[in-house]
Design a protein around this motif. Structure first.
Motif, short mmCIF file in Angstrom:
data_model
loop_
_atom_site.label_atom_id
_atom_site.label_comp_id
_atom_site.label_asym_id
_atom_site.label_seq_id
_atom_site.Cartn_x
_atom_site.Cartn_y
_atom_site.Cartn_z
N PHE A 64 33.72 2.16 -56.50
CA PHE A 64 33.48 1.75 -57.88
C PHE A 64 33.49 0.22 -57.95
CE2 PHE A 64 35.81 5.80 -57.97
CZ PHE A 64 34.85 6.61 -58.54
N THR A 65 32.43 -0.35 -58.46
CA THR A 65 32.29 -1.80 -58.54
C THR A 65 32.24 -2.23 -59.99
OG1 THR A 65 31.01 -1.75 -56.49
CG2 THR A 65 30.94 -3.78 -57.78
N PRO A 257 23.47 9.05 -63.40
CA PRO A 257 22.55 7.97 -63.82
C PRO A 257 23.21 6.91 -64.69
CG PRO A 257 22.07 10.01 -65.01
CD PRO A 257 23.05 10.37 -63.94
N ARG A 258 24.24 7.29 -65.46
CA ARG A 258 24.88 6.31 -66.35
C ARG A 258 25.68 5.28 -65.56
NH1 ARG A 258 28.46 7.48 -70.41
NH2 ARG A 258 29.52 9.02 -69.08
N LYS A 259 26.02 5.59 -64.31
CA LYS A 259 26.90 4.71 -63.53
C LYS A 259 26.22 4.24 -62.25
CE LYS A 259 30.24 5.06 -66.42
NZ LYS A 259 30.59 3.89 -67.24
N THR A 263 28.60 2.76 -59.23
CA THR A 263 29.10 3.82 -58.36
C THR A 263 28.22 4.02 -57.14
OG1 THR A 263 29.92 4.95 -60.34
CG2 THR A 263 29.87 6.23 -58.30
N SER A 264 28.85 4.25 -56.00
CA SER A 264 28.13 4.64 -54.79
C SER A 264 29.05 5.56 -53.99
CB SER A 264 27.73 3.41 -53.96
OG SER A 264 28.88 2.66 -53.59
N TYR A 265 28.46 6.27 -53.03
CA TYR A 265 29.20 7.26 -52.25
C TYR A 265 28.96 7.02 -50.75
CZ TYR A 265 29.30 9.47 -56.83
OH TYR A 265 29.46 9.73 -58.18
N PRO A 266 29.54 5.96 -50.18
CA PRO A 266 29.32 5.69 -48.76
C PRO A 266 29.94 6.76 -47.87
CG PRO A 266 30.98 4.20 -49.68
CD PRO A 266 30.40 4.96 -50.84
N ALA A 267 29.26 7.06 -46.76
CA ALA A 267 29.78 7.98 -45.75
C ALA A 267 30.47 7.15 -44.67
CB ALA A 267 28.66 8.82 -45.15
N ILE A 268 31.79 7.34 -44.54
CA ILE A 268 32.60 6.55 -43.61
C ILE A 268 32.86 7.39 -42.36
CG2 ILE A 268 34.73 5.24 -43.32
CD1 ILE A 268 32.92 4.17 -45.52
N PRO A 269 32.72 6.82 -41.15
CA PRO A 269 33.06 7.59 -39.95
C PRO A 269 34.50 8.10 -40.02
CG PRO A 269 31.96 5.55 -39.36
CD PRO A 269 32.24 5.46 -40.82
N PHE A 270 34.67 9.38 -39.77
CA PHE A 270 36.02 9.94 -39.81
C PHE A 270 36.92 9.24 -38.79
CE2 PHE A 270 39.09 13.27 -38.44
CZ PHE A 270 39.76 13.39 -39.64
#
Length: 800
Positions: A64-65, A257-259, A263-270
């Motif tokens: 969240f930015t 769409p409102r955010k 908002t973003s959903y990065p995929a982080i290496p486990f």
């Protein structure tokens, strides 16, 4: 020849037992501590690497930015997994998981009350069956195949034994989740190794969460993100993480769409999650700091060896001269002394391994959290051990062996060798300076960490915390208000209870709050940041002693009608005077809250984080914690009476009280354990340094016996003799301080950056470290110095 080398080495060790003891014990302490640090660091870098697909596993996270900061959490929206599955079928596996903290398990027992099992240290989870295609488990009985059905669970062998007394014949048996939802056991898996972050003792089907536990809908909006809801993915060549990064923006446009800007959903290496502090992992910086301490400890022990070996070279001059006259070459003498070093290092290693094994036991007894570890031997570990031994042999033995092997036989036999020819005081001074610098850096670290921990324990957090305990209510989709009222009445009748309150998550500094979007009063758009929200009742402010700057407290209500905001939120809204914000409206989705008061800022999270904008409102159905203030120090009797009242109302639940001050201390568990480690390793460094210093002073006294005797005859006092041996070391300590203080300051400033609220690094801290080093050095030097000063000068001169 080798046998002859080791025989001579053994004779020399027996002849010079004091030096042998100092060298072996110093190296043993250094290598034992280095082994402990290596085991701890390796444990964390090996966490969860036993999964076959380890390098292909990723975890989706939420970022969240806002205008003021960036906020990362592991949590993702509840329908996230299904949305990704629908839109990107090329991803090999997608699995949702929702963490279930401190699960309560009730086991039906014939003709008896249910057996209840709840342990604070154990967690559970709700998972989709695909989870077990991503991560590897060893199945003792059954398996995850039936976990696609609601009302099914799998559990660890340890929990199966606690529930049923066995790991066999448990498939098909029933337990009750949170003592109310029946679930059938369909699998038992082998207990976890300690090096895992996925240590869930029980895992229930995803359908149990959706259909039976709290009824969360699949179409829940994407702007509702819970930190306990996770999503794992197994990427492959058909759809890589790079593909996801390219597709993420269209995905956010479609589902949130409102955010889209925030908002973003990065995929982080486990593989990186365990070492990512922003996601609750262990700090790489902390582990690297421990590695540096291990290197410094081995370096300190090696410095001792070099100092004492070069100092002892004078006593072995005639031996070397005789050997060279009889035909020994420089190479043969070099390897003879390297052989002696090898014997000492191997002896130290054997003792160091014993100390390491004992240290592991102490670590399990006195350390906690990420510092509890189990060491697994493997070929790579043995290779590292061999490398460490070789490095210590070279560091400790190479220079002394070159010095001794290089003696000229004529000069050696004539006894005309000087200290400059045996390594020189300049070298030993430099090594002693390095040793003192290491000790001073560790002492400064010890003082700073201790003071910071004392600061976080004593700082005024803005609320009352003494003699208050919290009790968790049953984990229900919505609380039974009539039962809450009954428990409040019964608890209030306990003589030692002075006040009682309900809230969403216990004490103000629980850190368990949620963030939400709000629109302020008549402004057309939502605020560009997400304030925190918490649900409390009207007694909460008084119980915790929160201070109202202006306005009034919340009125009693079971629903959200009014709001209290903190000073930070008031300033974020653009107001400088608290009175100006009273009566304004906060719009939260379909609910409108009138601002009735402004609270003085208090730390709603630990001191690592700054105070954030926050509002509090009533919502009885969302209270999950009872807050109880006690009058007297006799807590035992009060707890028994409260447990009786709790069980009378919540017969199917579990009474698990926690004192608020203990909960606050738990937030700094990692720092407290770090403080213990620094105390321990600083003590070890000082012991090693003192041992080397003692050996050097012993050598100096032996070399200057005649000088001391002459000085005594000419009237020198004990004090002047003591100063004769001490002044040089005091000068070296001062030089070491000039070198170590800037490095220590930089390191401690970097560590303190983890805290928003912290102590200042004032000169007193560094002067205290300098004073401590001087005192320790003088005490070490004075023993042999005073002994030499008190010796009869006639005896000293005769013996010379």
């Amino acid at each position: 020849m080798l046998q002859n080398y080791f025989k001579i080495a053994w004779r020399n060790l027996r002849k010079n037992q004091a030096y042998a003891f100092i060298n072996i014990s110093g190296l043993a302490l250094g290598m034992g501590c280095a082994l402990l640090i290596f085991a701890l660091v390796r444990f964390h870098y090996q966490t969860d690497r036993h999964h076959r697909n380890y390098d292909r596993i990723y975890q989706f996270t939420s970022r969240f930015t806002s205008l003021t900061n960036e906020f990362n959490i592991q949590g993702i929206p509840y329908p996230f997994g299904q949305a990704v599955r629908n839109d990107y079928p090329g991803i090999e596996r997608i699995a949702m998981l929702d963490e279930w903290y401190s699960p309560l398990i009730a086991v039906p027992v014939a003709n008896q009350a249910d057996k209840k099992i709840k342990e604070k240290s154990h967690n559970g989870a709700f998972v989709e069956p695909a989870y077990f295609s991503i991560f590897d488990y060893t199945w003792i009985a059954g398996g995850p195949d039936d976990l696609s059905q609601p009302g099914t669970v799998v559990m660890s062998a340890e929990l199966a034994r606690k529930c049923f007394g066995t790991t066999t014949n448990v498939i098909g048996r029933t337990v009750r989740l949170e003592a109310r939802i029946p679930a059938r056991v369909v699998g038992v898996f082998a207990d976890y190794r300690e090096d895992t972050d996925l240590d869930y003792s029980i895992m229930a089907s995803w359908g149990s969460l959706k259909e039976q536990f709290n009824g969360r809908p699949e179409d829940e909006p994407f702007d509702n993100t819970n930190g306990s809801t996770h999503c794992f993915a197994l990427f492959n060549d058909r759809f890589t993480v790079a593909d996801w990064n390219q597709q993420m923006l269209p995905f956010v446009k479609k589902y949130n769409p409102r955010k889209i800007k925030e908002t973003s959903y990065p995929a982080i290496p486990f593989s990186s999650m365990h070492l990512s502090p922003e996601y609750g992992g262990v700090s790489r910086g902390l582990l690297l700091s421990l590695v540096l301490i291990g290197i410094l400890l081995i370096g300190t022990a090696s410095i001792n060896f070099v100092n004492l070996a070069t100092a002892q070279a004078l006593n072995r001059a005639r031996e070397v001269g005789v050997r060279k006259v009889l035909g020994s070459t420089k190479t043969q003498l070099f390897w003879q002394f390297m052989g002696e070093t090898t014997l000492i290092v191997l002896s130290a290693l054997a003792l160091g391994i014993v100390l390491f094994q004992y240290g592991q036991t102490l670590a399990h007894s006195y350390l906690s959290g990420p510092f509890r570890f189990t060491f697994y031997f493997s070929p790579s570990v043995l290779a590292w051990l061999a490398l460490m031994v070789a490095a210590v042999i070279l560091m400790a033995g190479l220079y002394p062996a070159l010095i001794v092997a290089g003696f000229r036989p004529v000069v050696a036999l004539a006894g005309r060798l000087t200290t400059q020819q045996t390594g020189g005081f300049s070298l030993r001074r430099g090594l002693v300076v390095a040793q003192f610098a290491i000790s001073q850096m560790l002492i400064i670290g010890l003082i700073v960490v201790t003071n910071q921990l004392s600061y976080v324990q004593t700082k005024d957090l803005g609320f009352r915390k003494d003699a208050i305990l919290t009790v968790s209510l049953p984990n229900l989709p919505a609380q039974d208000i009539s039962k809450m009222s009954a428990f409040r009445n019964l608890a209030s009748e306990v003589p030692d209870v002075s006040s009682f309150s309900y809230s969403m998550s216990g004490p103000p500094q629980s850190g368990s709050t949620s963030q939400t979007n709000v629109r302020f009063d008549t402004r057309p758009n939502e605020e560009p940041y997400t304030p925190q929200q918490a649900w409390i009742d009207a007694d909460y402010v008084g119980l915790y002693g929160l201070k109202l700057i202006t306005g009034r407290n919340l009125q009693r209500s079971d629903t959200a009608r009014e709001a209290l905001i903190n000073e930070t939120f008031m300033r974020q809204l653009g107001f400088s005077r608290p009175e100006e914000v009273l009566g304004k409206i906060l719009h939260k989705q379909s609910v409108s809250l009138e601002i009735v008061g402004v609270l003085k800022d208090y730390n709603q999270s630990d001191l690592r984080q700054r105070i954030k904008p926050m509002f509090l409102t009533t919502m009885a159905s969302g209270y999950y914690s009872a807050n109880i203030q006690l009058r007297s120090a006799d807590f035992g009797q009060a707890l028994k009476q409260l447990e009786k009242a709790y069980n009378q109302v919540y017969a199917d639940s579990f009474f698990d009280p926690q004192f608020v001050d203990d909960q606050i201390q738990e937030a700094y568990q990692q720092e407290q354990t770090m403080g213990k480690l620094i105390n321990f390793f600083t003590g070890i460094a000082l012991v090693i340094g003192c041992m080397g210093l003692y050996g050097l002073v012993l050598f100096m006294v032996n070399q200057r016996t005649k000088e001391v005797g002459v000085r005594k005859v000419l009237g020198a006092s004990v004090r002047s003799i003591l100063w004769l041996f001490s002044k040089e070391f005091i000068q070296l300590i001062a030089i070491a301080f000039v070198l170590s203080a800037p490095v220590a300051r930089w390191a401690m400033e970097s560590w303190l950056k983890n805290f928003e609220y912290k102590i200042s690094l004032n000169p007193a801290i560094f002067l205290l470290a300098l004073l401590a080093t001087v005192v320790v050095a003088l005490l070490t030097v004075s023993f042999q110095s005073v002994k030499a000063a008190l010796t009869n000068p006639v005896k000293s001169l005769r013996s010379e």
